[in-house]
Enzyme design. Structure first.
Site, PDB file in Angstrom:
ATOM      1  N   TYR A  20      -2.773  -1.749  10.468  1.00  0.00           N
ATOM      2  CA  TYR A  20      -2.648  -1.853   9.016  1.00  0.00           C
ATOM      3  C   TYR A  20      -1.293  -1.333   8.549  1.00  0.00           C
ATOM      4  O   TYR A  20      -0.585  -1.988   7.774  1.00  0.00           O
ATOM      5  CB  TYR A  20      -3.778  -1.064   8.362  1.00  0.00           C
ATOM      6  CG  TYR A  20      -3.774  -1.090   6.853  1.00  0.00           C
ATOM      7  CD1 TYR A  20      -4.377  -2.132   6.158  1.00  0.00           C
ATOM      8  CD2 TYR A  20      -3.184  -0.063   6.110  1.00  0.00           C
ATOM      9  CE1 TYR A  20      -4.387  -2.169   4.772  1.00  0.00           C
ATOM     10  CE2 TYR A  20      -3.181  -0.093   4.728  1.00  0.00           C
ATOM     11  CZ  TYR A  20      -3.790  -1.139   4.069  1.00  0.00           C
ATOM     12  OH  TYR A  20      -3.785  -1.167   2.696  1.00  0.00           O
ATOM     13  N   SER A  31       0.860  -1.165   0.000  1.00  0.00           N
ATOM     14  CA  SER A  31       0.000   0.000   0.000  1.00  0.00           C
ATOM     15  C   SER A  31       0.903   1.223   0.000  1.00  0.00           C
ATOM     16  O   SER A  31       2.093   1.147   0.341  1.00  0.00           O
ATOM     17  CB  SER A  31      -0.884  -0.006   1.252  1.00  0.00           C
ATOM     18  OG  SER A  31      -1.476   1.254   1.483  1.00  0.00           O
TER      19      SER A  31
END
Length: 252
Positions: free
Chosen positions: A147, A134
């Protein structure tokens, strides 16, 4: 037909679903891995592959994924570590069990799957591991402690594995997209709106896309195109690299 075999985790929808469809179209035999349910089976059926329902937070199920693929196809050439989830929590509100589960799915499982698939790739002198990271593998944001920790760890693991895989023809790379139009992101929009007390359209405009030069969400098929390229012989010189799809986010 390539004759190669790919494992794609989180392959029932979103980025994983697009990757499954693209690799199948390119001639790969695909093992679709997702939680037990209709979505993963449907993706596998459409791709002419197999579905392996598994909870990747469990070590034995990670091992079963690779062993099932080897039993069915005889080899593993490509591993796409995509499975994960998003959850919004402030640091002081982040439960310990959720932290452990998130890291198990998003960091430990990619390590285990790669470790179990490694001998097949090494034996054949060819392999591709593609970790779906990401933009948060490179940047931090509030309310995403688990995350972002997992995605940062995935980058370090990618680089280390690339050094070990190089002598054996195995490349390991990470794709770092900004926000992709997936069910997870749609849920995150709702969570961010609730956490920040703003409407959902403002989350997209003022939170997700505010740092970006290109003001749109990324489509899953665009990520799948990059995955497909990294599986080619042309990409054989690329390893330990981060391929940003940042919409210009990191240009600042």
């Amino acid at each position: 037909m390539t004759g190669r075999v790919a494992i794609v985790t989180g392959g029932g929808s979103g980025i994983g679903g697009a990757v499954v469809a693209r690799l199948a179209a390119d001639g790969y035999k695909v093992a679709v891995v997702d939680l037990p349910g209709e979505a993963g089976q449907a993706a596998a059926d459409a791709a002419g592959g197999i579905f392996i329902g598994a909870d990747l937070s469990q070590r034995d199920q990670c091992h079963r994924v690779v062993e099932t693929t080897l039993a069915q196809f005889g080899q593993v050439d490509v591993l796409v570590n995509n499975a994960g989830y998003q959850h919004i929590d402030a640091l002081e509100q982040f439960p310990e069990d959720r932290w452990e589960h998130m890291l198990a799915v998003m960091l430990t499982a990619p390590f285990l799957l790669m470790r179990y698939a490694w001998p097949s790739m090494k034996e054949r002198g060819w392999g591709r591991v593609i970790n779906i990271g990401s933009i948060h593998s490179l940047r931090a944001s509030p309310f995403k402690i688990g995350y972002i920790s997992a995605k940062h760890g995935l980058l370090g693991m990618t680089r280390t594995a690339a050094l070990e895989g190089g002598p054996h023809g195995i490349t390991v790379n990470l794709i770092a997209p900004a926000y992709v139009r997936t069910p997870l992101v749609e849920k995150q929009i709702a969570d961010q709106a609730r956490t920040r007390g703003i409407p959902e359209d403002e989350v997209i405009e003022k939170v997700m896309l505010e740092p970006a030069a290109i003001k749109r969400l990324i489509e899953p098929a665009e990520v799948a195109d990059l995955v497909a390229f990294l599986c080619t012989e042309t990409a054989g010189t690329m390893s330990g690299s981060v391929f940003e799809m940042s919409l210009g986010w990191t240009a600042r």
